[in-house]
Design a protein around this motif. Structure first.
Motif, PDB file in Angstrom:
ATOM      1  N   MET A   1     -19.051 -42.491  12.623  1.00 18.74           N
ATOM      2  CA  MET A   1     -18.547 -41.779  13.797  1.00 18.74           C
ATOM      3  C   MET A   1     -17.273 -42.438  14.307  1.00 18.74           C
ATOM      4  O   MET A   1     -17.036 -43.616  14.046  1.00 18.74           O
ATOM      5  CB  MET A   1     -19.589 -41.761  14.927  1.00 18.74           C
ATOM      6  CG  MET A   1     -20.861 -41.015  14.622  1.00 18.74           C
ATOM      7  SD  MET A   1     -21.955 -40.939  16.069  1.00 18.74           S
ATOM      8  CE  MET A   1     -22.335 -42.681  16.295  1.00 18.74           C
ATOM      9  N   ASP A   2     -16.487 -41.664  15.061  1.00  9.49           N
ATOM     10  CA  ASP A   2     -15.299 -42.216  15.710  1.00  9.49           C
ATOM     11  C   ASP A   2     -14.944 -41.327  16.902  1.00  9.49           C
ATOM     12  O   ASP A   2     -15.051 -40.100  16.831  1.00  9.49           O
ATOM     13  CB  ASP A   2     -14.122 -42.278  14.731  1.00  9.49           C
ATOM     14  CG  ASP A   2     -12.930 -43.030  15.322  1.00  9.49           C
ATOM     15  OD1 ASP A   2     -13.158 -43.999  16.067  1.00  9.49           O
ATOM     16  OD2 ASP A   2     -11.775 -42.646  15.031  1.00  9.49           O
ATOM     17  N   ILE A   3     -14.537 -41.945  18.017  1.00  2.00           N
ATOM     18  CA  ILE A   3     -14.104 -41.221  19.213  1.00  2.00           C
ATOM     19  C   ILE A   3     -12.601 -41.406  19.368  1.00  2.00           C
ATOM     20  O   ILE A   3     -12.086 -42.516  19.202  1.00  2.00           O
ATOM     21  CB  ILE A   3     -14.838 -41.732  20.467  1.00  2.00           C
ATOM     22  CG1 ILE A   3     -16.351 -41.499  20.324  1.00  2.00           C
ATOM     23  CG2 ILE A   3     -14.319 -41.026  21.727  1.00  2.00           C
ATOM     24  CD1 ILE A   3     -17.147 -42.008  21.500  1.00  2.00           C
ATOM     25  N   ASP A   4     -11.903 -40.319  19.677  1.00  2.00           N
ATOM     26  CA  ASP A   4     -10.444 -40.406  19.783  1.00  2.00           C
ATOM     27  C   ASP A   4     -10.043 -41.345  20.924  1.00  2.00           C
ATOM     28  O   ASP A   4     -10.740 -41.452  21.940  1.00  2.00           O
ATOM     29  CB  ASP A   4      -9.847 -39.005  20.003  1.00  2.00           C
ATOM     30  CG  ASP A   4     -10.000 -38.523  21.428  1.00  2.00           C
ATOM     31  OD1 ASP A   4      -9.022 -38.583  22.186  1.00  2.00           O
ATOM     32  OD2 ASP A   4     -11.117 -38.083  21.787  1.00  2.00           O
ATOM     33  N   THR A   5      -8.929 -42.024  20.748  1.00  2.00           N
ATOM     34  CA  THR A   5      -8.458 -43.003  21.728  1.00  2.00           C
ATOM     35  C   THR A   5      -7.427 -42.422  22.690  1.00  2.00           C
ATOM     36  O   THR A   5      -6.864 -43.153  23.505  1.00  2.00           O
ATOM     37  CB  THR A   5      -7.833 -44.213  21.009  1.00  2.00           C
ATOM     38  OG1 THR A   5      -6.772 -43.748  20.151  1.00  2.00           O
ATOM     39  CG2 THR A   5      -8.871 -44.932  20.167  1.00  2.00           C
ATOM     40  N   ILE A   6      -7.196 -41.106  22.602  1.00  2.00           N
ATOM     41  CA  ILE A   6      -6.213 -40.469  23.476  1.00  2.00           C
ATOM     42  C   ILE A   6      -6.893 -39.894  24.715  1.00  2.00           C
ATOM     43  O   ILE A   6      -6.584 -40.267  25.848  1.00  2.00           O
ATOM     44  CB  ILE A   6      -5.453 -39.366  22.719  1.00  2.00           C
ATOM     45  CG1 ILE A   6      -4.747 -39.962  21.496  1.00  2.00           C
ATOM     46  CG2 ILE A   6      -4.441 -38.680  23.627  1.00  2.00           C
ATOM     47  CD1 ILE A   6      -4.090 -38.937  20.615  1.00  2.00           C
ATOM     48  N   GLU A   7      -7.846 -38.984  24.500  1.00  2.00           N
ATOM     49  CA  GLU A   7      -8.570 -38.373  25.618  1.00  2.00           C
ATOM     50  C   GLU A   7      -9.982 -38.915  25.755  1.00  2.00           C
ATOM     51  O   GLU A   7     -10.655 -38.641  26.748  1.00  2.00           O
ATOM     52  CB  GLU A   7      -8.624 -36.855  25.430  1.00  2.00           C
ATOM     53  CG  GLU A   7      -7.258 -36.167  25.396  1.00  2.00           C
ATOM     54  CD  GLU A   7      -7.382 -34.677  25.260  1.00  2.00           C
ATOM     55  OE1 GLU A   7      -7.950 -34.041  26.169  1.00  2.00           O
ATOM     56  OE2 GLU A   7      -6.934 -34.131  24.236  1.00  2.00           O
ATOM     57  N   HIS A   8     -10.459 -39.644  24.768  1.00  2.00           N
ATOM     58  CA  HIS A   8     -11.797 -40.237  24.780  1.00  2.00           C
ATOM     59  C   HIS A   8     -12.879 -39.176  24.975  1.00  2.00           C
ATOM     60  O   HIS A   8     -13.858 -39.415  25.681  1.00  2.00           O
ATOM     61  CB  HIS A   8     -11.909 -41.307  25.867  1.00  2.00           C
ATOM     62  CG  HIS A   8     -10.842 -42.345  25.819  1.00  2.00           C
ATOM     63  ND1 HIS A   8     -10.813 -43.358  24.884  1.00  2.00           N
ATOM     64  CD2 HIS A   8      -9.721 -42.523  26.579  1.00  2.00           C
ATOM     65  CE1 HIS A   8      -9.756 -44.120  25.069  1.00  2.00           C
ATOM     66  NE2 HIS A   8      -9.069 -43.639  26.082  1.00  2.00           N
ATOM     67  N   ARG A   9     -12.734 -38.037  24.321  1.00  2.00           N
ATOM     68  CA  ARG A   9     -13.708 -36.961  24.511  1.00  2.00           C
ATOM     69  C   ARG A   9     -14.156 -36.311  23.201  1.00  2.00           C
ATOM     70  O   ARG A   9     -15.186 -35.640  23.168  1.00  2.00           O
ATOM     71  CB  ARG A   9     -13.146 -35.877  25.435  1.00  2.00           C
ATOM     72  CG  ARG A   9     -11.935 -35.156  24.890  1.00  2.00           C
ATOM     73  CD  ARG A   9     -11.466 -34.043  25.820  1.00  2.00           C
ATOM     74  NE  ARG A   9     -12.365 -32.909  25.834  1.00  2.00           N
ATOM     75  CZ  ARG A   9     -12.126 -31.797  26.525  1.00  2.00           C
ATOM     76  NH1 ARG A   9     -11.048 -31.700  27.278  1.00  2.00           N
ATOM     77  NH2 ARG A   9     -12.989 -30.789  26.491  1.00  2.00           N
ATOM     78  N   TYR A  10     -13.412 -36.503  22.125  1.00  2.00           N
ATOM     79  CA  TYR A  10     -13.750 -35.829  20.868  1.00  2.00           C
ATOM     80  C   TYR A  10     -14.419 -36.809  19.906  1.00  2.00           C
ATOM     81  O   TYR A  10     -13.848 -37.826  19.516  1.00  2.00           O
ATOM     82  CB  TYR A  10     -12.501 -35.233  20.222  1.00  2.00           C
ATOM     83  CG  TYR A  10     -11.869 -34.159  21.080  1.00  2.00           C
ATOM     84  CD1 TYR A  10     -12.541 -32.976  21.361  1.00  2.00           C
ATOM     85  CD2 TYR A  10     -10.607 -34.343  21.629  1.00  2.00           C
ATOM     86  CE1 TYR A  10     -11.975 -31.999  22.160  1.00  2.00           C
ATOM     87  CE2 TYR A  10     -10.028 -33.369  22.427  1.00  2.00           C
ATOM     88  CZ  TYR A  10     -10.717 -32.205  22.683  1.00  2.00           C
ATOM     89  OH  TYR A  10     -10.150 -31.239  23.479  1.00  2.00           O
ATOM     90  N   LEU A  11     -15.655 -36.477  19.553  1.00  2.00           N
ATOM     91  CA  LEU A  11     -16.455 -37.312  18.663  1.00  2.00           C
ATOM     92  C   LEU A  11     -16.394 -36.748  17.249  1.00  2.00           C
ATOM     93  O   LEU A  11     -16.792 -35.606  16.996  1.00  2.00           O
ATOM     94  CB  LEU A  11     -17.909 -37.360  19.151  1.00  2.00           C
ATOM     95  CG  LEU A  11     -18.899 -38.113  18.264  1.00  2.00           C
ATOM     96  CD1 LEU A  11     -18.549 -39.595  18.213  1.00  2.00           C
ATOM     97  CD2 LEU A  11     -20.331 -37.909  18.779  1.00  2.00           C
TER      98      LEU A  11
ATOM     99  N   GLY B   1     -18.233 -33.057  11.332  1.00  2.00           N
ATOM    100  CA  GLY B   1     -18.302 -32.296  12.571  1.00  2.00           C
ATOM    101  C   GLY B   1     -17.476 -32.943  13.665  1.00  2.00           C
ATOM    102  O   GLY B   1     -17.266 -34.165  13.662  1.00  2.00           O
ATOM    103  N   VAL B   2     -16.995 -32.124  14.586  1.00  2.00           N
ATOM    104  CA  VAL B   2     -16.269 -32.606  15.757  1.00  2.00           C
ATOM    105  C   VAL B   2     -16.970 -32.073  17.005  1.00  2.00           C
ATOM    106  O   VAL B   2     -17.198 -30.869  17.114  1.00  2.00           O
ATOM    107  CB  VAL B   2     -14.796 -32.153  15.748  1.00  2.00           C
ATOM    108  CG1 VAL B   2     -14.101 -32.603  17.040  1.00  2.00           C
ATOM    109  CG2 VAL B   2     -14.061 -32.720  14.541  1.00  2.00           C
ATOM    110  N   TYR B   3     -17.319 -32.970  17.923  1.00  2.00           N
ATOM    111  CA  TYR B   3     -18.021 -32.589  19.147  1.00  2.00           C
ATOM    112  C   TYR B   3     -17.147 -32.893  20.372  1.00  2.00           C
ATOM    113  O   TYR B   3     -16.459 -33.914  20.412  1.00  2.00           O
ATOM    114  CB  TYR B   3     -19.341 -33.349  19.276  1.00  2.00           C
ATOM    115  CG  TYR B   3     -20.366 -32.980  18.234  1.00  2.00           C
ATOM    116  CD1 TYR B   3     -21.334 -32.020  18.488  1.00  2.00           C
ATOM    117  CD2 TYR B   3     -20.368 -33.600  16.997  1.00  2.00           C
ATOM    118  CE1 TYR B   3     -22.280 -31.689  17.537  1.00  2.00           C
ATOM    119  CE2 TYR B   3     -21.311 -33.274  16.028  1.00  2.00           C
ATOM    120  CZ  TYR B   3     -22.266 -32.319  16.320  1.00  2.00           C
ATOM    121  OH  TYR B   3     -23.189 -32.002  15.361  1.00  2.00           O
ATOM    122  N   ASP B   4     -17.215 -31.998  21.336  1.00  2.00           N
ATOM    123  CA  ASP B   4     -16.511 -32.184  22.593  1.00  2.00           C
ATOM    124  C   ASP B   4     -17.467 -32.814  23.592  1.00  2.00           C
ATOM    125  O   ASP B   4     -18.389 -32.164  24.086  1.00  2.00           O
ATOM    126  CB  ASP B   4     -15.998 -30.836  23.107  1.00  2.00           C
ATOM    127  CG  ASP B   4     -15.162 -30.983  24.377  1.00  2.00           C
ATOM    128  OD1 ASP B   4     -14.976 -32.130  24.835  1.00  2.00           O
ATOM    129  OD2 ASP B   4     -14.700 -29.953  24.914  1.00  2.00           O
TER     130      ASP B   4
END
Length: 254
Positions: free
Chosen positions: A54-64, A74-77
């Motif tokens: 898994m990885d979470i974006d470092t820009i908005e910290h909302r997309y997994l 998969g991408v989760y909001d």
């Protein structure tokens, strides 16, 4: 018709001409013979899939970003209403799902070993797999824009977060070498040789865009300057000098 038969059966039961259970048996039999699948009903196979990375974006910290052991991505909001209210994951929480390919070139054919967002834009992410490939994805198009074929299963990838002069992806695999791949040219530029076994981990330095750290099954951690040959430093716990005072390595000025 159906209404006439049902009326006659009800009348016979009311008049006591038929046994009490006869109407029930007749209705059950009628429904069984008239069963037919509906076009609007979707059937889903219940299957538990192991999440491998898994990885979470470092820009908005909302997309997994999630990779599965069956090759799915998969991408989760995490900011969706269902997640914020701590309810069961709603269908709106999942923004994208990439299935394991059957007859197409998109997706991975084996388990996904590593995923990583592009550090400056969620419009791109990277995946590595045991199918010996590393893929660069366009998030909006949900498609592969670049692919690198390795000689061995990929265990880990490292995407630079602060680099301005290169965009090299470090690929660690069951090979003892670490390959550096350039998504701009779609080619592997060179490899780093020094480990004596499979390489499991790789990470770029946040203070020096040319320094890379790798760890392998040989029990060592190596620091590399990709501009030079050989490694800068070899961390070996089995041959470490426990009596000396550790010295600070200045990576920012190296």
């Amino acid at each position: 018709g159906r209404t006439t038969m049902l009326s006659l059966s009800l009348r016979s039961r009311e008049m006591g001409e038929d046994a009490p259970l006869l109407l029930r048996k007749m209705e059950v039999a009628r429904r069984a013979y008239t069963l037919a699948p509906q076009a609007l009903v979707e059937f889903h196979t219940a299957r538990m899939v192991q999440t491998s990375t898994m990885d979470i974006d470092t820009i908005e910290h909302r997309y997994l970003l999630v990779g599965g052991s069956d090759g799915r991505i998969g991408v989760y909001d995490l900011a969706s209403e269902g997640v914020k209210m701590r309810q069961s994951p709603s269908i709106n929480a999942k923004l994208m799902r990439i299935q394991k390919p059957l007859f197409t070139k998109r997706g991975h054919r084996n388990g996904v070993s590593c995923v990583e967002w592009y550090s400056v834009d969620t419009g791109m992410f990277f995946t590595g797999s045991f199918d010996k490939t590393v893929k660069v994805w366009d998030t909006n198009a949900v498609d592969v824009v670049c692919q690198f074929r390795m000689q061995n299963p990929v265990y880990n990838i490292a995407v630079p977060s602060t680099a301005t002069s290169h965009s090299l992806i470090a690929c660690a695999s069951s090979d003892s070498k670490v390959f550096l791949c350039d998504p701009v040219t779609s080619n592997s530029t060179h490899c780093l040789s020094g480990h004596k076994g499979p390489v499991w981990a790789a990470k770029w330095s946040p203070s020096n865009e040319f320094v890379l750290a790798t760890g392998g099954t040989d029990g060592t951690i190596k620091l590399w300057d990709i501009r030079t040959t050989g490694y800068l430093l070899n961390l070996d716990k089995h041959n470490a000098d426990t009596t000396s005072t550790p010295k600070r390595l200045d990576l920012a000025n190296s």
